[in-house]
Design an enzyme around this catalytic site. Sequence first.
Site, PDB file in Angstrom:
ATOM      1  N   TRP A  10       0.826  -1.219   0.000  1.00 55.49           N
ATOM      2  CA  TRP A  10       0.000   0.000   0.000  1.00 55.49           C
ATOM      3  C   TRP A  10       0.860   1.269   0.000  1.00 55.49           C
ATOM      4  O   TRP A  10       0.316   2.374  -0.088  1.00 55.49           O
ATOM      5  CB  TRP A  10      -0.947  -0.012   1.211  1.00 55.49           C
ATOM      6  CG  TRP A  10      -1.963  -1.121   1.187  1.00 55.49           C
ATOM      7  CD1 TRP A  10      -2.070  -2.115   0.231  1.00 55.49           C
ATOM      8  CD2 TRP A  10      -3.017  -1.358   2.117  1.00 55.49           C
ATOM      9  NE1 TRP A  10      -3.119  -2.947   0.539  1.00 55.49           N
ATOM     10  CE2 TRP A  10      -3.724  -2.511   1.692  1.00 55.49           C
ATOM     11  CE3 TRP A  10      -3.438  -0.714   3.292  1.00 55.49           C
ATOM     12  CZ2 TRP A  10      -4.821  -3.017   2.391  1.00 55.49           C
ATOM     13  CZ3 TRP A  10      -4.532  -1.220   3.981  1.00 55.49           C
ATOM     14  CH2 TRP A  10      -5.220  -2.355   3.535  1.00 55.49           C
ATOM     15  N   LYS A  11       2.156   1.122   0.148  1.00 57.19           N
ATOM     16  CA  LYS A  11       3.066   2.274   0.175  1.00 57.19           C
ATOM     17  C   LYS A  11       2.549   3.320   1.175  1.00 57.19           C
ATOM     18  O   LYS A  11       2.028   2.955   2.215  1.00 57.19           O
ATOM     19  CB  LYS A  11       3.268   2.829  -1.245  1.00 57.19           C
ATOM     20  CG  LYS A  11       3.731   1.715  -2.213  1.00 57.19           C
ATOM     21  CD  LYS A  11       4.221   2.221  -3.537  1.00 57.19           C
ATOM     22  CE  LYS A  11       4.640   1.025  -4.407  1.00 57.19           C
ATOM     23  NZ  LYS A  11       5.225   1.398  -5.671  1.00 57.19           N
ATOM     24  N   HIS A  96      12.770  -2.496  -0.983  1.00 56.35           N
ATOM     25  CA  HIS A  96      11.978  -1.976  -2.110  1.00 56.35           C
ATOM     26  C   HIS A  96      12.790  -0.884  -2.812  1.00 56.35           C
ATOM     27  O   HIS A  96      13.532  -0.142  -2.157  1.00 56.35           O
ATOM     28  CB  HIS A  96      10.645  -1.422  -1.597  1.00 56.35           C
ATOM     29  CG  HIS A  96       9.697  -1.105  -2.713  1.00 56.35           C
ATOM     30  ND1 HIS A  96       9.791   0.061  -3.444  1.00 56.35           N
ATOM     31  CD2 HIS A  96       8.678  -1.809  -3.256  1.00 56.35           C
ATOM     32  CE1 HIS A  96       8.857   0.054  -4.382  1.00 56.35           C
ATOM     33  NE2 HIS A  96       8.166  -1.069  -4.288  1.00 56.35           N
ATOM     34  N   GLU A 167      11.214  -6.480  -9.189  1.00 59.67           N
ATOM     35  CA  GLU A 167      10.465  -5.288  -9.568  1.00 59.67           C
ATOM     36  C   GLU A 167      11.358  -4.384 -10.416  1.00 59.67           C
ATOM     37  O   GLU A 167      12.148  -3.600  -9.876  1.00 59.67           O
ATOM     38  CB  GLU A 167      10.027  -4.517  -8.320  1.00 59.67           C
ATOM     39  CG  GLU A 167       9.113  -5.293  -7.403  1.00 59.67           C
ATOM     40  CD  GLU A 167       8.212  -4.378  -6.583  1.00 59.67           C
ATOM     41  OE1 GLU A 167       6.995  -4.549  -6.662  1.00 59.67           O
ATOM     42  OE2 GLU A 167       8.725  -3.473  -5.901  1.00 59.67           O
ATOM     43  N   GLY A 173       4.777   1.863 -11.043  1.00 66.40           N
ATOM     44  CA  GLY A 173       3.939   3.067 -11.055  1.00 66.40           C
ATOM     45  C   GLY A 173       3.935   3.804 -12.375  1.00 66.40           C
ATOM     46  O   GLY A 173       3.476   4.934 -12.461  1.00 66.40           O
ATOM     47  N   SER A 213       3.457  -2.372 -12.141  1.00 60.14           N
ATOM     48  CA  SER A 213       2.255  -2.191 -12.962  1.00 60.14           C
ATOM     49  C   SER A 213       1.522  -3.496 -13.240  1.00 60.14           C
ATOM     50  O   SER A 213       0.957  -3.679 -14.313  1.00 60.14           O
ATOM     51  CB  SER A 213       2.599  -1.460 -14.274  1.00 60.14           C
ATOM     52  OG  SER A 213       3.116  -0.179 -13.986  1.00 60.14           O
ATOM     53  N   GLY A 234       1.305  -2.631  -6.321  1.00 53.90           N
ATOM     54  CA  GLY A 234       1.225  -1.287  -5.753  1.00 53.90           C
ATOM     55  C   GLY A 234      -0.154  -0.697  -5.985  1.00 53.90           C
ATOM     56  O   GLY A 234      -1.114  -0.998  -5.276  1.00 53.90           O
ATOM     57  N   GLY A 235      -0.264   0.143  -7.010  1.00 53.80           N
ATOM     58  CA  GLY A 235      -1.498   0.886  -7.273  1.00 53.80           C
ATOM     59  C   GLY A 235      -2.759   0.029  -7.282  1.00 53.80           C
ATOM     60  O   GLY A 235      -3.779   0.407  -6.680  1.00 53.80           O
TER      61      GLY A 235
HETATM   62  P1  13P Z   1       2.792  -0.523  -9.015  1.00 57.12           P
HETATM   63  O1  13P Z   1       1.986  -1.810  -9.023  1.00 57.12           O
HETATM   64  O2  13P Z   1       2.010   0.668  -8.609  1.00 57.12           O
HETATM   65  O3  13P Z   1       3.570  -0.361 -10.286  1.00 57.12           O
HETATM   66  O4  13P Z   1       3.890  -0.724  -7.843  1.00 57.12           O
HETATM   67  C1  13P Z   1       4.639  -1.875  -7.802  1.00 57.12           C
HETATM   68  C2  13P Z   1       5.405  -1.889  -6.535  1.00 57.12           C
HETATM   69  O5  13P Z   1       6.315  -1.109  -6.332  1.00 57.12           O
HETATM   70  C3  13P Z   1       5.001  -2.865  -5.503  1.00 57.12           C
HETATM   71  O6  13P Z   1       5.934  -2.931  -4.493  1.00 57.12           O
END
Ligand code: 13P
Length: 251
Positions: A10-11, A96, A167, A173, A213, A234-235
């Site tokens: 969820w950052k 990360h 990643e 993102g 993504s 992430g998103g």
């Molecule tokens: P996104 O899915 O938003 O690209 O982020 C990936 C991420 O950094 C998960 O740790």
Amino acid sequence: MRRKIVAGNWKMNKTPAEAKVLAAEIANALGAAPCPVEVVVCPPYIDLPAVTETLAGTQIGVGAQNMHNEPKGAFTGEIAASMLQEIGVKYVILGHSERRTYFADTDATVNAKTKAALAAGFTPIVCVGETLEERESGKTETVVTTQIRGSLADLGADIAKVVVAYEPVWAIGTGKTATPAQAQEVHALIRKTLAEMAGEETAQSIRIQYGGSMKPENAAELMAQPDIDGGLIGGAALKADSFLAIVKAGC
Ligand code: 13P
């Protein structure tokens, strides 16, 4: 056979009240459609008590997004493993790319944190990945193998308990996903490196997630690759329906 693992990172999103709502939505939706995928959510520290409480008794695990390697002491702003343990955290994302870029995490600090996380009984999710510049200059293999060897050094048999997340920084993102073939190529390279470090049998047992993504539209094809064992999202993890669609793509 490796059990797939899908984790939501969820950052720096969601207040404790918002986190509680999202966790409950995910638990309700998943409860109705059980599947063999291991599901984890990783909210900000301050949300962890509300989320572990909300998800108690469900099959969804809770992770932190970082931790310090020291057990306690004068480290202003940091969080120790025992604090996370006490509230029911079982996973921790380490290294990360955002931590490596903005908060000076290095392979050495990630290695120290990984050892502390394993000692606390957590499942560390250790992230690696190259930048666009590194990929375009042909350095992907060197960068990723160096990160794996450094971040996972000297873990002994415990290396089998680690989850690796590949990643590519250029895919995080940005909406630009690695193609399944691009991702599979690096996942296979990571598994080969793990085999050199810990033997073929151990390497075959370690889960390697893809992150960058990942969304409902591309998750099934990515997770169908032989060395892709789930996703770090992430998103798309910030909404219950898109997160659950990705989980189901791995079922
Ligand atoms: P996104 O899915 O938003 O690209 O982020 C990936 C991420 O950094 C998960 O740790």
